[in-house]
Write a protein that holds these residues in place. Sequence first.
Motif, PDB file in Angstrom:
ATOM      1  N   GLU A 242      73.916  21.874  48.765  1.00  0.00           N
ATOM      2  CA  GLU A 242      73.735  22.363  47.398  1.00  0.00           C
ATOM      3  C   GLU A 242      73.179  23.781  47.415  1.00  0.00           C
ATOM      4  O   GLU A 242      73.610  24.657  46.658  1.00  0.00           O
ATOM      5  N   LEU A 243      72.259  24.031  48.326  1.00  0.00           N
ATOM      6  CA  LEU A 243      71.614  25.330  48.445  1.00  0.00           C
ATOM      7  C   LEU A 243      72.641  26.397  48.833  1.00  0.00           C
ATOM      8  O   LEU A 243      72.649  27.512  48.301  1.00  0.00           O
ATOM      9  N   GLU A 244      73.525  26.025  49.747  1.00  0.00           N
ATOM     10  CA  GLU A 244      74.557  26.959  50.183  1.00  0.00           C
ATOM     11  C   GLU A 244      75.482  27.313  49.010  1.00  0.00           C
ATOM     12  O   GLU A 244      75.873  28.464  48.824  1.00  0.00           O
ATOM     13  N   GLN A 245      75.792  26.295  48.198  1.00  0.00           N
ATOM     14  CA  GLN A 245      76.631  26.556  47.021  1.00  0.00           C
ATOM     15  C   GLN A 245      75.951  27.541  46.068  1.00  0.00           C
ATOM     16  O   GLN A 245      76.604  28.421  45.489  1.00  0.00           O
ATOM     17  N   LEU A 246      74.615  27.417  45.937  1.00  0.00           N
ATOM     18  CA  LEU A 246      73.874  28.336  45.057  1.00  0.00           C
ATOM     19  C   LEU A 246      73.897  29.755  45.602  1.00  0.00           C
ATOM     20  O   LEU A 246      74.033  30.734  44.865  1.00  0.00           O
ATOM     21  N   ARG A 247      73.756  29.847  46.928  1.00  0.00           N
ATOM     22  CA  ARG A 247      73.793  31.182  47.550  1.00  0.00           C
ATOM     23  C   ARG A 247      75.127  31.879  47.224  1.00  0.00           C
ATOM     24  O   ARG A 247      75.166  33.032  46.792  1.00  0.00           O
ATOM     25  N   VAL A 248      76.203  31.115  47.431  1.00  0.00           N
ATOM     26  CA  VAL A 248      77.526  31.669  47.155  1.00  0.00           C
ATOM     27  C   VAL A 248      77.641  32.048  45.676  1.00  0.00           C
ATOM     28  O   VAL A 248      78.130  33.119  45.328  1.00  0.00           O
ATOM     29  N   LYS A 249      77.134  31.174  44.821  1.00  0.00           N
ATOM     30  CA  LYS A 249      77.251  31.394  43.372  1.00  0.00           C
ATOM     31  C   LYS A 249      76.537  32.673  42.918  1.00  0.00           C
ATOM     32  O   LYS A 249      77.072  33.456  42.127  1.00  0.00           O
ATOM     33  N   TYR A 250      75.339  32.920  43.490  1.00  0.00           N
ATOM     34  CA  TYR A 250      74.555  34.067  43.015  1.00  0.00           C
ATOM     35  C   TYR A 250      74.731  35.321  43.864  1.00  0.00           C
ATOM     36  O   TYR A 250      74.884  36.401  43.342  1.00  0.00           O
ATOM     37  N   LEU A 251      74.689  35.157  45.213  1.00  0.00           N
ATOM     38  CA  LEU A 251      74.688  36.360  46.051  1.00  0.00           C
ATOM     39  C   LEU A 251      76.003  36.573  46.804  1.00  0.00           C
ATOM     40  O   LEU A 251      76.151  37.565  47.506  1.00  0.00           O
ATOM     41  N   GLY A 252      76.933  35.627  46.713  1.00  0.00           N
ATOM     42  CA  GLY A 252      78.183  35.724  47.471  1.00  0.00           C
ATOM     43  C   GLY A 252      79.019  36.924  47.031  1.00  0.00           C
ATOM     44  O   GLY A 252      78.723  37.556  46.004  1.00  0.00           O
ATOM     45  N   LYS A 253      80.038  37.233  47.839  1.00  0.00           N
ATOM     46  CA  LYS A 253      80.888  38.398  47.557  1.00  0.00           C
ATOM     47  C   LYS A 253      81.436  38.374  46.141  1.00  0.00           C
ATOM     48  O   LYS A 253      81.517  39.392  45.462  1.00  0.00           O
ATOM     49  N   LYS A 254      81.855  37.152  45.735  1.00  0.00           N
ATOM     50  CA  LYS A 254      82.383  37.051  44.375  1.00  0.00           C
ATOM     51  C   LYS A 254      81.354  36.424  43.447  1.00  0.00           C
ATOM     52  O   LYS A 254      81.685  35.928  42.382  1.00  0.00           O
ATOM     53  N   GLY A 255      80.106  36.477  43.874  1.00  0.00           N
ATOM     54  CA  GLY A 255      79.018  35.835  43.118  1.00  0.00           C
ATOM     55  C   GLY A 255      78.605  36.650  41.897  1.00  0.00           C
ATOM     56  O   GLY A 255      79.132  37.739  41.634  1.00  0.00           O
ATOM     57  N   GLN A 256      77.633  36.077  41.179  1.00  0.00           N
ATOM     58  CA  GLN A 256      77.215  36.681  39.901  1.00  0.00           C
ATOM     59  C   GLN A 256      76.623  38.076  40.066  1.00  0.00           C
ATOM     60  O   GLN A 256      76.877  38.977  39.269  1.00  0.00           O
ATOM     61  N   LEU A 257      75.828  38.266  41.159  1.00  0.00           N
ATOM     62  CA  LEU A 257      75.220  39.575  41.345  1.00  0.00           C
ATOM     63  C   LEU A 257      76.300  40.647  41.512  1.00  0.00           C
ATOM     64  O   LEU A 257      76.252  41.719  40.874  1.00  0.00           O
ATOM     65  N   SER A 258      77.288  40.366  42.342  1.00  0.00           N
ATOM     66  CA  SER A 258      78.382  41.336  42.547  1.00  0.00           C
ATOM     67  C   SER A 258      79.082  41.631  41.241  1.00  0.00           C
ATOM     68  O   SER A 258      79.418  42.793  40.958  1.00  0.00           O
ATOM     69  N   GLN A 259      79.297  40.561  40.480  1.00  0.00           N
ATOM     70  CA  GLN A 259      79.998  40.770  39.216  1.00  0.00           C
ATOM     71  C   GLN A 259      79.211  41.704  38.286  1.00  0.00           C
ATOM     72  O   GLN A 259      79.773  42.608  37.674  1.00  0.00           O
ATOM     73  N   ILE A 260      77.898  41.488  38.208  1.00  0.00           N
ATOM     74  CA  ILE A 260      77.075  42.334  37.344  1.00  0.00           C
ATOM     75  C   ILE A 260      77.115  43.786  37.816  1.00  0.00           C
ATOM     76  O   ILE A 260      77.275  44.729  37.038  1.00  0.00           O
ATOM     77  N   LEU A 261      77.024  43.942  39.158  1.00  0.00           N
ATOM     78  CA  LEU A 261      76.978  45.307  39.694  1.00  0.00           C
ATOM     79  C   LEU A 261      78.285  46.062  39.491  1.00  0.00           C
ATOM     80  O   LEU A 261      78.318  47.294  39.470  1.00  0.00           O
ATOM     81  N   ARG A 262      79.344  45.274  39.341  1.00  0.00           N
ATOM     82  CA  ARG A 262      80.629  45.948  39.101  1.00  0.00           C
ATOM     83  C   ARG A 262      80.574  46.762  37.787  1.00  0.00           C
ATOM     84  O   ARG A 262      81.251  47.772  37.640  1.00  0.00           O
ATOM     85  N   GLY A 263      79.716  46.349  36.864  1.00  0.00           N
ATOM     86  CA  GLY A 263      79.571  47.057  35.579  1.00  0.00           C
ATOM     87  C   GLY A 263      78.817  48.385  35.700  1.00  0.00           C
ATOM     88  O   GLY A 263      78.716  49.174  34.752  1.00  0.00           O
ATOM     89  N   MET A 264      78.233  48.650  36.920  1.00  0.00           N
ATOM     90  CA  MET A 264      77.446  49.861  37.115  1.00  0.00           C
ATOM     91  C   MET A 264      78.253  51.146  36.938  1.00  0.00           C
ATOM     92  O   MET A 264      77.712  52.197  36.573  1.00  0.00           O
ATOM     93  N   GLY A 265      79.577  51.036  37.159  1.00  0.00           N
ATOM     94  CA  GLY A 265      80.443  52.207  37.045  1.00  0.00           C
ATOM     95  C   GLY A 265      80.380  52.837  35.652  1.00  0.00           C
ATOM     96  O   GLY A 265      80.571  54.034  35.479  1.00  0.00           O
ATOM     97  N   LYS A 266      80.053  51.984  34.708  1.00  0.00           N
ATOM     98  CA  LYS A 266      80.028  52.508  33.339  1.00  0.00           C
ATOM     99  C   LYS A 266      78.706  53.184  33.008  1.00  0.00           C
ATOM    100  O   LYS A 266      78.555  53.751  31.918  1.00  0.00           O
ATOM    101  N   LEU A 267      77.760  53.146  33.880  1.00  0.00           N
ATOM    102  CA  LEU A 267      76.441  53.714  33.579  1.00  0.00           C
ATOM    103  C   LEU A 267      76.433  55.230  33.809  1.00  0.00           C
ATOM    104  O   LEU A 267      77.216  55.742  34.618  1.00  0.00           O
ATOM    105  N   SER A 268      75.513  55.885  33.120  1.00  0.00           N
ATOM    106  CA  SER A 268      75.357  57.322  33.348  1.00  0.00           C
ATOM    107  C   SER A 268      74.630  57.521  34.680  1.00  0.00           C
ATOM    108  O   SER A 268      73.910  56.635  35.123  1.00  0.00           O
ATOM    109  N   PRO A 269      74.820  58.705  35.305  1.00  0.00           N
ATOM    110  CA  PRO A 269      74.182  58.952  36.615  1.00  0.00           C
ATOM    111  C   PRO A 269      72.669  58.809  36.558  1.00  0.00           C
ATOM    112  O   PRO A 269      72.056  58.432  37.531  1.00  0.00           O
TER     113      PRO A 269
END
Length: 332
Positions: free
Chosen positions: A29-56
């Motif tokens: 279960e713990l491994e599934q959580l790791r993948v869900k939050y920190l994995g390559k396609k996880g939530q953190l990556s998804q959020i960071l993908r929005g960084m492109g829209k930010l000002s410098p």
Amino acid sequence: MTTSPIQTQLETLQTEAIDAIADSSSLDELEQLRVKYLGKKGQLSQILRGMGKLSPEERPAVGNKANVVKEAVQTNLDRQKDRLQQAAVAAKIAAETLDVTMPGVSRPLGRVHPLNGTVDRVLDIFVGLGYTVATGPQIESDYYNFEALNTPQDHPARDMQDTFYLPDGNLLRTHTSSVQIRYMENNEPPIRIIAPGRVYRRDTVDATHSAVFHQVELLAVDKGLKFTDLKGTIKEFLQRMFGSELPVQFRASYFPFTEPSAEVDVQWKGKWLEVMGCGMVDPNVLKAVGYDPEVYTGFAAGFGVERFAMVLHQIDDIRRLYNSDLRFLRQF
Ligand code: DAH
């Protein structure tokens, strides 16, 4: 400086992830959580993908925040992993615990029957003196039990032993002396044998008699054997059997198969006890098996095992040896 929506998302992710991690109950279960939050396609990556829209100007702060969140989640993952692993080990140990205070399974130990123990002692002594153990059949022909032992049909000595005859003309051997003949027929001198076995006589059963009992036969044939060899052998045997410095006496006697013959007594607990018959093998016995009595001489002896067992263990009634009463047998 205002908080960007990405930072809010990051904070939400952190809270949610830490709660989920704390609630997880297995490593899977713990491994599934790791993948869900920190994995390559996880939530953190998804959020960071929005960084492109930010000002410098906004980027460094959000980047920082992302790192902090990632580290916090990772730390919680590691800690929970440790906890779950320890719990798994503890559970395994608990399952395998051995209760050393539990009562054991007792397995009753058998014992050697006093008759067998006595025969074993006799055989040990003679094997130590260079003798070979020999045996013969309990159903015998008249020839081996009597005839070849210099005891022909009309011989008065046949009355000494009341014989069980079988319908086919054979008999139940009355003594182990028959083994002497069988062994000599099949072997050449020098001979040294010790022959234990069961024998039968038409005796009424009482405290000292049994219709079935046990004997041990001794036979040595070689060039130049003398009565002194017989005496020395018997004395050595009796002293090893009963203990050293035991007085032994030889009394002249008669057996058809020996000449001269003797009976042997030992002094035991203040009394003379008759323990065996013996003698120099009669030349007629040697002739019966094809040995030349001019070349070879021999000595022989025979004794009852029950009698030895009774004397050695102070048993008052021979029938105790056959009753299989465990209260009696456990004493040996
Ligand atoms: N066979 C005898 C018996 O049963 C005992 C005996 C006596 C055996 C003298 C011998 C011997 O070998 O030499 O009474």
